[in-house]
Design a protein around this motif. Structure first.
Motif, short mmCIF file in Angstrom:
data_model
loop_
_atom_site.label_atom_id
_atom_site.label_comp_id
_atom_site.label_asym_id
_atom_site.label_seq_id
_atom_site.Cartn_x
_atom_site.Cartn_y
_atom_site.Cartn_z
N THR A 29 0.82 -1.21 0.00
CA THR A 29 0.00 0.00 0.00
C THR A 29 0.85 1.26 0.00
OG1 THR A 29 -0.16 -0.09 2.41
CG2 THR A 29 -1.95 -1.11 1.15
N HIS A 30 2.14 1.13 0.34
CA HIS A 30 3.05 2.28 0.37
C HIS A 30 4.06 2.26 -0.77
CE1 HIS A 30 1.72 3.97 4.15
NE2 HIS A 30 1.63 2.73 4.62
N MET A 31 3.84 1.41 -1.77
CA MET A 31 4.76 1.37 -2.91
C MET A 31 4.41 2.42 -3.95
SD MET A 31 5.58 -2.55 -3.72
CE MET A 31 6.86 -3.37 -2.82
N SER A 32 3.13 2.68 -4.12
CA SER A 32 2.69 3.60 -5.16
C SER A 32 1.38 4.23 -4.72
CB SER A 32 2.51 2.84 -6.48
OG SER A 32 1.93 3.68 -7.44
N SER A 33 1.08 5.38 -5.32
CA SER A 33 -0.21 6.00 -5.02
C SER A 33 -1.35 5.25 -5.71
CB SER A 33 -0.21 7.46 -5.45
OG SER A 33 0.11 7.56 -6.81
N CYS A 34 -1.01 4.38 -6.66
CA CYS A 34 -1.99 3.52 -7.31
C CYS A 34 -2.05 2.18 -6.57
CB CYS A 34 -1.61 3.27 -8.77
SG CYS A 34 -1.51 4.77 -9.75
N LEU A 53 11.41 6.60 6.01
CA LEU A 53 11.00 5.91 7.23
C LEU A 53 9.71 6.54 7.73
CD1 LEU A 53 11.75 3.83 9.45
CD2 LEU A 53 12.85 5.72 10.65
N ILE A 54 8.63 5.73 7.83
CA ILE A 54 7.33 6.28 8.27
C ILE A 54 6.89 5.72 9.61
CG2 ILE A 54 6.51 6.82 5.95
CD1 ILE A 54 4.87 4.21 6.08
N SER A 86 -0.19 13.11 3.89
CA SER A 86 -0.84 11.98 3.22
C SER A 86 -0.82 10.73 4.10
CB SER A 86 -0.17 11.68 1.87
OG SER A 86 1.13 11.18 2.06
N LEU A 87 0.19 10.58 4.94
CA LEU A 87 0.21 9.45 5.87
C LEU A 87 -0.92 9.56 6.89
CD1 LEU A 87 4.04 9.10 6.48
CD2 LEU A 87 2.58 7.63 5.11
N ASP A 88 -1.16 10.77 7.38
CA ASP A 88 -2.27 10.98 8.32
C ASP A 88 -3.61 10.71 7.65
OD1 ASP A 88 -0.48 11.69 10.28
OD2 ASP A 88 -0.72 13.86 9.96
N GLN A 89 -3.74 11.11 6.37
CA GLN A 89 -4.98 10.86 5.65
C GLN A 89 -5.20 9.36 5.44
OE1 GLN A 89 -4.40 13.17 2.12
NE2 GLN A 89 -5.30 15.02 3.00
N ASP A 90 -4.13 8.63 5.14
CA ASP A 90 -4.23 7.18 4.98
C ASP A 90 -4.68 6.52 6.27
OD1 ASP A 90 -3.46 7.36 2.36
OD2 ASP A 90 -1.38 6.72 2.71
N GLU A 91 -4.16 6.98 7.39
CA GLU A 91 -4.55 6.40 8.68
C GLU A 91 -6.02 6.66 8.97
OE1 GLU A 91 -2.95 4.42 10.84
OE2 GLU A 91 -1.40 4.32 9.31
N ARG A 92 -6.52 7.86 8.62
CA ARG A 92 -7.92 8.17 8.86
C ARG A 92 -8.84 7.34 7.97
NH1 ARG A 92 -7.60 13.73 7.73
NH2 ARG A 92 -5.71 14.24 8.81
N ARG A 93 -8.37 7.00 6.77
CA ARG A 93 -9.19 6.20 5.86
C ARG A 93 -9.35 4.77 6.35
NH1 ARG A 93 -6.02 8.05 1.00
NH2 ARG A 93 -6.77 10.15 0.74
N LYS A 94 -8.35 4.28 7.08
CA LYS A 94 -8.42 2.92 7.59
C LYS A 94 -9.38 2.90 8.76
CE LYS A 94 -3.67 1.82 6.44
NZ LYS A 94 -2.34 1.54 6.98
N ARG A 95 -10.56 2.41 8.53
CA ARG A 95 -11.58 2.32 9.57
C ARG A 95 -11.64 0.87 10.04
NH1 ARG A 95 -13.49 7.51 10.46
NH2 ARG A 95 -13.57 8.60 8.49
#
Length: 171
Positions: A29-34, A53-54, A86-95
């Motif tokens: 999921t962190h390799m590409s925006s696609c 490093l994230i 964008s990392l924070d947005q990804d975390e919020r999307r994970k419900r």
């Protein structure tokens, strides 16, 4: 930092971190925006990639490093997300999915309640819409409840109650 791909798996790629013996995981999921279904289509063992490093986590006395390729320009190595937006947005999307099927809602639980504000049945005080000195409202009983209540009374009272309740409903 610039690094080299050590291993490719179904869920991501392990990256050698320069200057130490540790490896970090770039999840698919962190390799590409696609969307990436097969990480082997994106990278191969030995490829040079830029990673950021994230995250790091201690688990069973082992340090696990999380890396990302999608927030780094693979041509220049420039950080595309310096504030980790964008990392924070990804975390919020994970419900997290919560199973509410075991929690049954029964209608009687609300019907049998009495409002502390107005004293009427069928609602809570926080849902009460009665104005001070205004009209009191309560739920209209079902016909079955009327018949059961009327069966306990004499025949004259039974017909009078049924007529009164039907008049109220017509109004």
């Amino acid at each position: 930092f610039s690094s080299q791909v050590a291993t490719v798996t179904d869920y991501g790629a392990f990256i050698k971190i320069p200057g130490c013996r540790k490896q970090g995981l770039v999840h698919r999921t962190h390799m590409s925006s696609c969307r990436v279904d097969k990480p082997s289509e994106i990278v191969d063992v030995g490829d040079k990639v830029w990673v950021k490093l994230i995250g790091k986590e201690m688990k069973d006395d082992k340090l696990k490093l999380s890396l990302s390729m999608k927030v780094v320009n693979q041509g220049t190595g420039k950080d595309l997300d310096p504030n980790n937006v964008s990392l924070d947005q990804d975390e919020r999307r994970k419900r997290t999915f919560r199973d509410y099927t075991s929690q049954k809602i029964t209608l009687e639980a609300v019907l049998n309640t009495v409002c502390k504000k107005c004293g009427c049945k069928g609602h809570f005080a926080k849902e009460c819409f009665m104005q001070p000195g205004g009209t009191k409202y309560s739920l209209i009983p079902e016909e079955e409840e009327e018949e059961v209540a009327a069966a306990g009374h004499e025949g004259d009272k039974n017909s009078n109650q049924a007529e009164e309740s039907s008049k109220k409903r017509k109004k």
